[in-house]
Write a protein that holds these residues in place. Structure first.
Motif, PDB file in Angstrom:
ATOM      1  N   ILE A 179      46.872  44.232  50.553  1.00 47.29           N
ATOM      2  CA  ILE A 179      47.212  44.275  49.121  1.00 47.29           C
ATOM      3  C   ILE A 179      47.892  45.603  48.803  1.00 47.29           C
ATOM      4  O   ILE A 179      47.285  46.663  48.963  1.00 47.29           O
ATOM      5  CB  ILE A 179      45.946  44.113  48.253  1.00 47.29           C
ATOM      6  CG1 ILE A 179      45.244  42.798  48.576  1.00 47.29           C
ATOM      7  CG2 ILE A 179      46.303  44.193  46.770  1.00 47.29           C
ATOM      8  CD1 ILE A 179      43.930  42.582  47.826  1.00 47.29           C
ATOM      9  N   SER A 189      52.993  41.873  41.184  1.00 42.26           N
ATOM     10  CA  SER A 189      52.936  41.630  42.632  1.00 42.26           C
ATOM     11  C   SER A 189      54.228  42.037  43.329  1.00 42.26           C
ATOM     12  O   SER A 189      54.207  42.361  44.517  1.00 42.26           O
ATOM     13  CB  SER A 189      52.680  40.144  42.904  1.00 42.26           C
ATOM     14  OG  SER A 189      51.404  39.769  42.449  1.00 42.26           O
ATOM     15  N   TYR A 234      49.373  35.656  47.385  1.00 43.10           N
ATOM     16  CA  TYR A 234      48.400  36.756  47.389  1.00 43.10           C
ATOM     17  C   TYR A 234      47.044  36.259  46.878  1.00 43.10           C
ATOM     18  O   TYR A 234      45.992  36.602  47.433  1.00 43.10           O
ATOM     19  CB  TYR A 234      48.884  37.905  46.495  1.00 43.10           C
ATOM     20  CG  TYR A 234      49.845  38.880  47.158  1.00 43.10           C
ATOM     21  CD1 TYR A 234      49.491  39.569  48.326  1.00 43.10           C
ATOM     22  CD2 TYR A 234      51.089  39.147  46.599  1.00 43.10           C
ATOM     23  CE1 TYR A 234      50.365  40.473  48.916  1.00 43.10           C
ATOM     24  CE2 TYR A 234      51.965  40.057  47.187  1.00 43.10           C
ATOM     25  CZ  TYR A 234      51.600  40.715  48.340  1.00 43.10           C
ATOM     26  OH  TYR A 234      52.453  41.614  48.925  1.00 43.10           O
ATOM     27  N   TYR A 241      42.040  39.811  45.025  1.00 42.71           N
ATOM     28  CA  TYR A 241      43.349  40.218  44.485  1.00 42.71           C
ATOM     29  C   TYR A 241      43.200  40.551  42.999  1.00 42.71           C
ATOM     30  O   TYR A 241      42.575  39.779  42.250  1.00 42.71           O
ATOM     31  CB  TYR A 241      44.383  39.104  44.679  1.00 42.71           C
ATOM     32  CG  TYR A 241      45.797  39.595  44.509  1.00 42.71           C
ATOM     33  CD1 TYR A 241      46.357  40.467  45.445  1.00 42.71           C
ATOM     34  CD2 TYR A 241      46.563  39.217  43.412  1.00 42.71           C
ATOM     35  CE1 TYR A 241      47.653  40.939  45.285  1.00 42.71           C
ATOM     36  CE2 TYR A 241      47.866  39.688  43.257  1.00 42.71           C
ATOM     37  CZ  TYR A 241      48.404  40.554  44.196  1.00 42.71           C
ATOM     38  OH  TYR A 241      49.685  41.031  44.033  1.00 42.71           O
TER      39      TYR A 241
END
Ligand SMILES: NC(=O)c1ccc[n+]([C@@H]2O[C@H](COP(=O)([O-])OP(=O)(O)OC[C@H]3O[C@@H](n4cnc5c(N)ncnc54)[C@H](OP(=O)(O)O)[C@@H]3O)[C@@H](O)[C@H]2O)c1
Length: 253
Positions: A179, A189, A234, A241
């Motif tokens: 991440i 993102s 993700y 996340y």
């Protein structure tokens, strides 16, 4: 068909093609990077794919500058410098910063990238250095140029920083994904894609041209759907996340 009639026709097609690219990207992300697949057929080492794919941006824009009738003005030099600032880095430096030694890129992606870059550099370069009739020297103090240049530089900084964060994720030789943190990753993102879209929006404003606008629209049509795919990817991949992070636009989307 002469160059002067081909240019506006291509420009119209270019806007239409951007819509098709957007539809295609929404259905299925282009098969490179995390979506690369052996099913795509013959491929090339990813970094060389980037060099080949991006080279026309430098070569074609350079050629348009050389053959343009209105290339010897301060605005012409400024536009050339802005374009080259981005594309010399993207073509000859960026591919070697990527830490994706084992990754391959299908030739289909490389060839479509070459085609896009040839026509896009032609459309923009031919307009700026020729069909525009030349930007007046005072263009550099025109609010459109000043605002566009500031937007471009802001997008460039966001894009470069976001790409730098990604390179650092694999600084110890990892090949897997993690991440990203820091900078605009706190909010979205894909800040690298956000930066890229901002850059070419700045370019569209600074050049105040249909060619520049077409490039900005293409960039958004291509990268916004991919940002959404990454965002979902993700969330599926990492249970922790960050929930507040959006795909591309802070607090919005
Ligand atoms: N103007 C345009 O239309 C256009 C189109 C495409 C790209 N671009 C620009 O070109 C640059 C690269 O684009 P891209 O699509 O390749 O970007 P990307 O998918 O975000 O990948 C960039 C690099 O970071 C790695 N990476 C990405 N996420 C990672 C994570 N979570 N953990 C570890 N490594 C990660 C990737 O590895 P993997 O390869 O292993 O995934 C790749 O080496 C960007 O600046 C983008 O804005 C512009």
């Amino acid at each position: 068909m002469t160059d002067s009639s081909f240019h506006p026709v291509l420009l119209i097609l270019w806007f239409g093609l951007a819509v098709l690219v957007c539809v295609r990207s929404c259905r299925e992300p282009a098969p490179y990077g995390r979506y690369a697949s052996d099913a795509e057929g013959r491929s090339v080492a990813s970094k060389w794919g980037w060099v080949i794919m991006e080279s026309p941006t430098v070569l074609v824009m350079g050629a348009m500058f050389l053959i343009g009738e209105y290339n010897n003005t301060p605005p012409a030099y400024a536009f050339l410098a802005i374009w080259m600032l981005h594309y010399i880095q993207r073509t000859f430096v960026y591919p070697f910063l990527r830490r994706d030694e084992d990754k391959r890129m299908p030739w289909s992606i490389v060839i479509s990238g070459v085609v896009f870059n040839v026509f896009n550099a032609y459309l923009n370069g031919r307009w700026i250095f020729h069909f525009s009739g030349g930007y007046p020297a005072g263009w550099l103090t025109d609010p459109r140029f000043v605002i566009g240049a500031i937007v471009f530089v802001a997008g460039y900084a966001i894009n470069r920083h976001a790409d730098y964060v990604l390179h650092r994720l694999r600084r110890n030789g990892e090949a897997d994904y993690s991440i990203p943190q820091g900078g605009l990753y706190r909010w979205v993102s894909c800040p690298n894609y956000l930066g890229e879209i901002i850059e070419w929006t700045g370019w569209a404003i600074a050049t105040w041209s249909w060619a520049g606008l077409a490039f900005a629209v293409w960039t958004a049509a291509n990268l916004a759907p991919r940002a959404w795919s990454y965002h979902e990817w993700y969330h599926e991949r990492f249970a922790d996340y960050p929930a507040e992070r959006r795909a591309l636009l802070p607090l919005i989307w």
